[in-house]
Design an enzyme around this catalytic site. Sequence first.
Site, PDB file in Angstrom:
ATOM      1  CG  ASP A 103      24.233   6.846  -5.651  1.00 41.90           C
ATOM      2  OD1 ASP A 103      25.116   7.657  -5.283  1.00 41.90           O
ATOM      3  OD2 ASP A 103      24.318   6.171  -6.686  1.00 41.90           O
ATOM      4  CG  ASN A 132      -0.273  -0.472   2.476  1.00 42.46           C
ATOM      5  OD1 ASN A 132       0.563   0.216   3.032  1.00 42.46           O
ATOM      6  ND2 ASN A 132      -0.611  -1.681   2.925  1.00 42.46           N
ATOM      7  CE1 TYR A 157      23.833  10.950 -10.198  1.00 40.30           C
ATOM      8  CE2 TYR A 157      21.609  11.757  -9.849  1.00 40.30           C
ATOM      9  CZ  TYR A 157      22.478  10.853 -10.418  1.00 40.30           C
ATOM     10  OH  TYR A 157      21.986   9.841 -11.194  1.00 40.30           O
ATOM     11  CG  HIS A 170       3.867  -2.302   4.308  1.00 38.78           C
ATOM     12  ND1 HIS A 170       5.072  -2.872   4.637  1.00 38.78           N
ATOM     13  CD2 HIS A 170       2.915  -3.235   4.629  1.00 38.78           C
ATOM     14  CE1 HIS A 170       4.864  -4.077   5.156  1.00 38.78           C
ATOM     15  NE2 HIS A 170       3.574  -4.320   5.156  1.00 38.78           N
ATOM     16  CG  HIS A 178       5.584  -7.037   8.693  1.00 46.02           C
ATOM     17  ND1 HIS A 178       4.744  -6.183   9.364  1.00 46.02           N
ATOM     18  CD2 HIS A 178       5.041  -7.191   7.461  1.00 46.02           C
ATOM     19  CE1 HIS A 178       3.728  -5.861   8.578  1.00 46.02           C
ATOM     20  NE2 HIS A 178       3.888  -6.461   7.427  1.00 46.02           N
ATOM     21  CG  HIS A 192       4.517  -8.339   2.640  1.00 53.64           C
ATOM     22  ND1 HIS A 192       3.624  -9.216   3.183  1.00 53.64           N
ATOM     23  CD2 HIS A 192       4.492  -7.250   3.452  1.00 53.64           C
ATOM     24  CE1 HIS A 192       3.058  -8.681   4.274  1.00 53.64           C
ATOM     25  NE2 HIS A 192       3.568  -7.479   4.445  1.00 53.64           N
TER      26      HIS A 192
HETATM   27 ZN   LIG Z   1       2.695  -6.092   5.741  1.00 58.58          ZN
END
Ligand SMILES: [Zn+2]
Length: 228
Positions: free
Chosen positions: A118, A27, A225, A93, A167, A95
């Site tokens: 960087d 998400n 940069y 977030h 997690h 996985h």
């Molecule tokens: Zn999660």
Amino acid sequence: MKQLKQQVYEANMDLPRYGLVTFTWGNVSAIDRERQLVVIKPSGVAYQNMNVEDMVTVNLRGEVVEGHYKPSSDTATHLELYRRYEQLGGIVHTHSTYATAWAQAGMPVPALGTTHADYFAGDILCTRALTGDEVNSEYECNTGKVIIETVGDVNPLYTPGIVVYQHGPFSWGKSADEAVHNAVVMEEVAKMAWIACSINPHIRPIDNYLLNKHFLRKHGPNAYYGQT
Ligand SMILES: [Zn+2]
């Protein structure tokens, strides 16, 4: 808010595009600091069926202000981070496989080369384990708290991501788009670090002067940069 919803929608759609999510995992959110409102992905809606109008707007207490869906189940984690760090404009977030592998191993992603340097001014830290009590009550909020405990008082934009123990990764930036960019970088450097550590189990961290050179030429007051 219409513009922010569009940005959050597009940033969410970028997650499957960059191969960072499977099914509905993952998400993205972004905050309007003036209005103190956060736009976030709806909970459990498949990416291919998602529209801009499906994005959910919540206030900093987590109450839905606009939207016909429930917000992401991770909303409380995002809100905890927005309340603590005013530098943050967007949070992601996922996985994603390699970053999650480091999280499951309970280890920080070590800074081993310039690709990492960087973007991250050091290792990508791993949080401590949540306690049973922390998991059984206000789990998502406590996930935010344990991230804050690990990041501490430094500018969170200097290490724009973290892995939560057992997690997975959270990343952030000044906008939703930048947070997604950092999530992609984090996944790449997590993969590179895994391979490098496999090639040489006695690998040393990147030399400090090289890490600082790369980080500071893109960030910091004397950054040079890119194009001016
Ligand atoms: Zn999660």
